[in-house]
Each structure stands twice: as structure tokens, then as C-alpha cells.
Write an enzyme that holds these catalytic residues in place. Structure first.
Site: not given
Length: 170
Positions: A35, A134-137, A159
């Protein structure tokens, strides 16, 4: 197992109990060291979370016992049961939203809002096309777009559950 002793609540600090803290890809990336922002060590994992304020220092005016709070920035370390920190590291959130809403409000909704407002002027009737819907965002983009009167075309990613289950079965 020895319990860590928390520092005393200072004049500008807050003691909070963590109510919920999700695990998201950024958390995993921080642990892997991939990250862009890495915490100083030793560190506690977890970037998102919501806590219940238990006690405030006598100079703290922005928060009160019983408030729900979220971290201001990444690297706070939400994967713990309690913390004592400077009140400036926390933002209050309404207690009348769901715990799930509170725990994720600081990342995905902000990203979705910026995506819909910062790049191209959009007006009711416009259509947004997004990948990874389909992601959170992506799910929040759909919700905010609907509230703005926008249409959405959403491409979802499959997925790969089998690959993940194989990775963790060894």
C-alpha cells in the site's frame, strides 16, 4: 495472554471502544507492504472502523461520551478493542445510521462521491458507465447516481472464489 494497558486520558484525548472494523483490500495491502501509505511500527492494522467514545479529556469540546466516531485518516489501527488518542484523529458520525453504514462511511462513499463530482459535469438524465460495479465503491456509485437522477451501466467482475479458497487451504 497479557492485556495491554491503555494510557491515561489526557486533556485533549479520547478513550474509545471499537464497535466494528472491516477488513478491506487496502488493509491487506498494508500488511503486505504494497500500500502506498505504511504505518510506523509497531502498528495496529485496520483503516476503517467506528468507535464509541467512552471518555473525553477536559479540553475536548468536539466530542462527548457516547458519540460514535471514525478515524480521520488511514493507518489509525481499528483492529483493536479500545484506544486512547488525540481527539483530532476522530470525526463524529450520526448514531442514527446503521453500524455498517458508520463503519464504512469514511472511504467508499467519499470515493464514489468524488468520482461522480470531480471529473465530468453530470446532470439528471446523464448516464455513468462503471467497471467493478460489485465493489463497495461501485455499489455506492449506483446509490448516489440514483439520488442525482443519473442512469448507470454497471459492469461487474466475476469473483474468483476457487482461487481464493485454494490460496488459504494450504
Amino acid at each position: 495472554m497479557e492485556r495491554l494497558v491503555l494510557p491515561e486520558v489526557g486533556r485533549r484525548s479520547v478513550q474509545l471502544r471499537v464497535l466494528a472494523a472491516p477488513v478491506n483490500p487496502a488493509d491487506v495491502n498494508m500488511i503486505q507492504g504494497t500500500y502506498p501509505i505504511l504505518p510506523e511500527f509497531p502498528a495496529v492494522g485496520g483503516n476503517e472502523g467506528v468507535g464509541d467514545v467512552l471518555e473525553v479529556g477536559h479540553e475536548v469540546t468536539s466530542l462527548s461520551a457516547g458519540d460514535w466516531v471514525i478515524p480521520v485518516d488511514t493507518g489509525f489501527g481499528t483492529w483493536r478493542t479500545e484506544a486512547v488518542c488525540d481527539a483530532g484523529y476522530l470525526l463524529p458520525v450520526p448514531r442514527d445510521i446503521s453500524l455498517l453504514g458508520a463503519v464504512t462511511i469514511g472511504v467508499n462513499p467519499c470515493t464514489a462521491y468524488r468520482m461522480l463530482h470531480d471529473f465530468q459535469p453530470l446532470s439528471p438524465g446523464s448516464t455513468v458507465i462503471q467497471n467493478g460495479a460489485n465493489s463497495g465503491v461501485g455499489q455506492v456509485v449506483i446509490q448516489i447516481a440514483a439520488a442525482m437522477g443519473l442512469g448507470t451501466i454497471n459492469v461487474i467482475r466475476e469473483r474468483v472464489r476457487k482461487a481464493l479458497s485454494n490460496q488459504f487451504s494450504h
